[in-house]
Design a protein around this motif. Structure first.
Motif, mmCIF file in Angstrom:
data_model
loop_
_atom_site.group_PDB
_atom_site.id
_atom_site.type_symbol
_atom_site.label_atom_id
_atom_site.label_comp_id
_atom_site.label_asym_id
_atom_site.label_seq_id
_atom_site.Cartn_x
_atom_site.Cartn_y
_atom_site.Cartn_z
ATOM 1 N N PHE A 85 -41.282 26.411 14.969
ATOM 2 C CA PHE A 85 -40.285 27.484 14.844
ATOM 3 C C PHE A 85 -40.583 28.418 13.663
ATOM 4 C CE2 PHE A 85 -38.275 24.733 17.765
ATOM 5 C CZ PHE A 85 -37.315 25.459 18.448
ATOM 6 N N GLU A 86 -41.843 28.369 13.149
ATOM 7 C CA GLU A 86 -42.191 29.107 11.922
ATOM 8 C C GLU A 86 -41.915 30.610 12.050
ATOM 9 O OE1 GLU A 86 -44.086 26.936 13.489
ATOM 10 O OE2 GLU A 86 -44.353 25.294 12.073
ATOM 11 N N GLU A 87 -42.287 31.172 13.198
ATOM 12 C CA GLU A 87 -42.111 32.613 13.418
ATOM 13 C C GLU A 87 -40.618 32.981 13.353
ATOM 14 O OE1 GLU A 87 -43.573 36.115 13.540
ATOM 15 O OE2 GLU A 87 -44.858 34.333 13.317
ATOM 16 N N ALA A 88 -39.797 32.164 14.021
ATOM 17 C CA ALA A 88 -38.342 32.401 14.044
ATOM 18 C C ALA A 88 -37.760 32.268 12.638
ATOM 19 C CB ALA A 88 -37.674 31.429 14.992
ATOM 20 N N THR A 89 -38.255 31.293 11.868
ATOM 21 C CA THR A 89 -37.773 31.093 10.495
ATOM 22 C C THR A 89 -38.017 32.369 9.682
ATOM 23 O OG1 THR A 89 -38.490 28.809 10.698
ATOM 24 C CG2 THR A 89 -37.910 29.542 8.483
ATOM 25 N N LYS A 90 -39.243 32.912 9.818
ATOM 26 C CA LYS A 90 -39.618 34.110 9.063
ATOM 27 C C LYS A 90 -38.693 35.288 9.425
ATOM 28 C CE LYS A 90 -43.681 36.490 8.506
ATOM 29 N NZ LYS A 90 -44.907 36.767 9.196
ATOM 30 N N LYS A 91 -38.464 35.430 10.710
ATOM 31 C CA LYS A 91 -37.628 36.558 11.185
ATOM 32 C C LYS A 91 -36.218 36.459 10.615
ATOM 33 C CE LYS A 91 -39.438 38.144 15.580
ATOM 34 N NZ LYS A 91 -39.507 37.678 16.952
ATOM 35 N N ILE A 92 -35.640 35.251 10.651
ATOM 36 C CA ILE A 92 -34.269 35.073 10.133
ATOM 37 C C ILE A 92 -34.246 35.353 8.637
ATOM 38 C CG2 ILE A 92 -32.443 33.371 9.667
ATOM 39 C CD1 ILE A 92 -32.958 32.109 12.299
ATOM 40 N N GLN A 93 -35.251 34.829 7.927
ATOM 41 C CA GLN A 93 -35.268 35.010 6.475
ATOM 42 C C GLN A 93 -35.341 36.483 6.102
ATOM 43 O OE1 GLN A 93 -38.491 32.381 5.496
ATOM 44 N NE2 GLN A 93 -37.111 30.681 4.979
#
Ligand code: PA5
Length: 449
Positions: free
Chosen positions: A436-444
């Motif tokens: 879920f790394e990509e999603a984590t970056k987007k949320i951050q």
């Protein structure tokens, strides 16, 4: 044997009975579609025939396991969420003595639930209660991968293994899950737990008449045969050959859709008996997940009267006129309690002396319905003769089949729930789940976290 009764007289100031009758032929087609499995979500229609196809062998197996386990435990912990929690909870609450938790001479284990939330306090307190108690776990998950019950199961498996070892765990853990796939199935096979299967073609919120509901209900000491018989009777009333006017599920579906089209976007399910609180919770999931999609759907809400007349009553009487009510009324209470006479009569209630409490409750119900209809709130009335297994079985099947019809009237797939993934993806991204790394970056980035 009496049946559940539906009364729609008190919607006639808002939508005409002719408009409601106008749905008749469309609904006949939808009932056929449900039975022929030719509509949206047709791979999840196994529940339609469940009451009539469940076999004696399946019922006996549930009863045998329940009888055997019941004698050994004081508490049963049912782990599951959504459709893997609410059906059993609703039936058990509706049939149980309200105070059985406090009674020491219980014949059956007391059923408690876990994994229906992720609260640390709740699970810590539950494990604390069970510290010196004999208990067993029924863990339920169709997918076998749902986060909340999976976390709870870790906690209880760990506790059971610490106290009774791996062999003890085999005697105290039963899994209800998919026949082939999912982490729970894998784990159960590896550890040698007894398992029950959830049919492939039955989705969570329609699964109360599979082992998902039947096993915990049998363990709580209730008669699953009567529950199934009630559902079967309702299937007969609402099936392929039923006439529109005599099919309460068809009329209910037509009425709520006619109301929806006349700007009544919120349906409030009302009860006058606190034992029905979780029937409303189960109903909210059934209708909310089945209809609330593609920016459409009646919003399902619920209240417990008369308690909530002292909170939500004001809004319902006088607030925004986009609501309608559906009352579930229980004709006969299971007990008799008369209001005593009082010599002093300071409370001026002697006019009620020697009347059963239920008579007052029924007048509160009628008085409220009349006031709300006068205030602009259409009213649908469902009466069940008594709170017992048979009529709860009727009620559950009535709501299920009406929900299938209603979803098709709305032209949505009533058997999927794509919207529930969104929160899970964010939660996994926030927790740093691998993948879920990509999603984590987007949320951050979006929320400057
Ligand atoms: O109705 C549904 O399908 C859902 O609400 C599920 O019941 C809920 O998400 C739990 O799923 P599972 O049984 O796979 O753990």
């Amino acid at each position: 044997m009496e049946n559940l009764k539906l009364n729609i007289e008190k919607v006639s100031d808002f939508v005409s009975l002719k408009t409601i009758g106008g749905y008749s032929s469309e609904i006949s087609r939808h009932i056929e579609t449900l039975y022929n499995k030719t509509g949206k979500g047709n791979d999840f229609l196994g529940w339609v025939n469940l009451p009539s196809v469940i076999t004696e062998k399946e019922i006996k197996e549930i009863e045998k396991i329940a009888k055997n386990l019941k004698s050994k435990i004081e508490y049963l912990i049912v782990i599951g969420i959504g459709g893997s929690h609410l059906g059993a909870k609703a039936v058990i609450e509706s049939l149980s003595d309200s105070f059985s938790a406090m009674k020491k001479d219980r014949e059956n284990p007391f059923v408690l639930f876990a994994g229906q939330n992720i609260s640390e306090d709740y699970h810590c307190e539950l494990l604390g209660l069970l510290k010196d108690k004999e208990y067993a776990v029924v863990v339920i998950s169709k997918s076998g991968t749902t986060t909340e019950p999976a976390i709870a199961f870790r906690l209880f498996k760990n506790d059971i293994e610490k106290r009774w070892g791996k062999d003890g765990a085999k005697e105290r853990i039963i899994a209800v899950t998919d026949a082939r796939k999912g982490a729970l199935k894998q784990l159960a096979d590896k550890e040698g737990y007894k398992t029950f299967e959830i049919p492939d073609d039955v989705g969570g919120r329609y699964s109360v008449l599979t082992p998902v509901g039947l096993l915990p209900i049998a363990l709580a000491g209730f008669n699953i045969r009567e529950l199934i018989d009630g559902a079967k009777a309702m299937q007969k009333l609402t099936g392929l050959n039923s006439q529109f006017e005599e099919n309460p599920a068809a009329v209910y579906a037509a009425t709520r859709n006619a109301l929806y089209k006349s700007n009544h976007k919120i349906e409030i399910l009302v009860n006058y008996n606190p034992k029905l609180h979780y029937i409303s919770e189960w109903w909210k999931q059934l209708y909310g997940e089945s209809e609330g999609k593609e920016n459409k759907g009646i919003f399902p809400a619920a209240v417990d009267f008369t308690s909530d007349l002292h909170s939500m009553g004001q809004y319902i009487q006088d607030g925004l006129r986009t609501i309608f009510e559906t009352v579930i009324s229980v004709k006969e209470p299971n007990h008799t309690l008369l209001i005593p006479e009082d010599k002093e009569n300071l409370d001026k209630l002697n006019f009620l002396a020697n009347k059963p409490l239920d008579e007052v409750n029924k007048m509160a119900e009628l008085g409220t319905i009349l006031a709300h209809v006068d205030g602009g709130v259409p009213n649908i009335h469902i009466e069940i003769p008594k709170l017992n297994e048979f009529y709860i079985g009727q009620l559950l099947y009535f709501f299920e089949i009406a929900c299938g019809i209603s979803g098709y009237l709305l032209d949505v797939n009533p058997f999927d729930q794509p919207g529930v993934e969104a929160y899970k993806n964010n939660m996994f991204a926030l927790l740093g789940k691998p993948g879920f790394e990509e999603a984590t970056k987007k949320i951050q980035e979006k929320f400057s976290l």
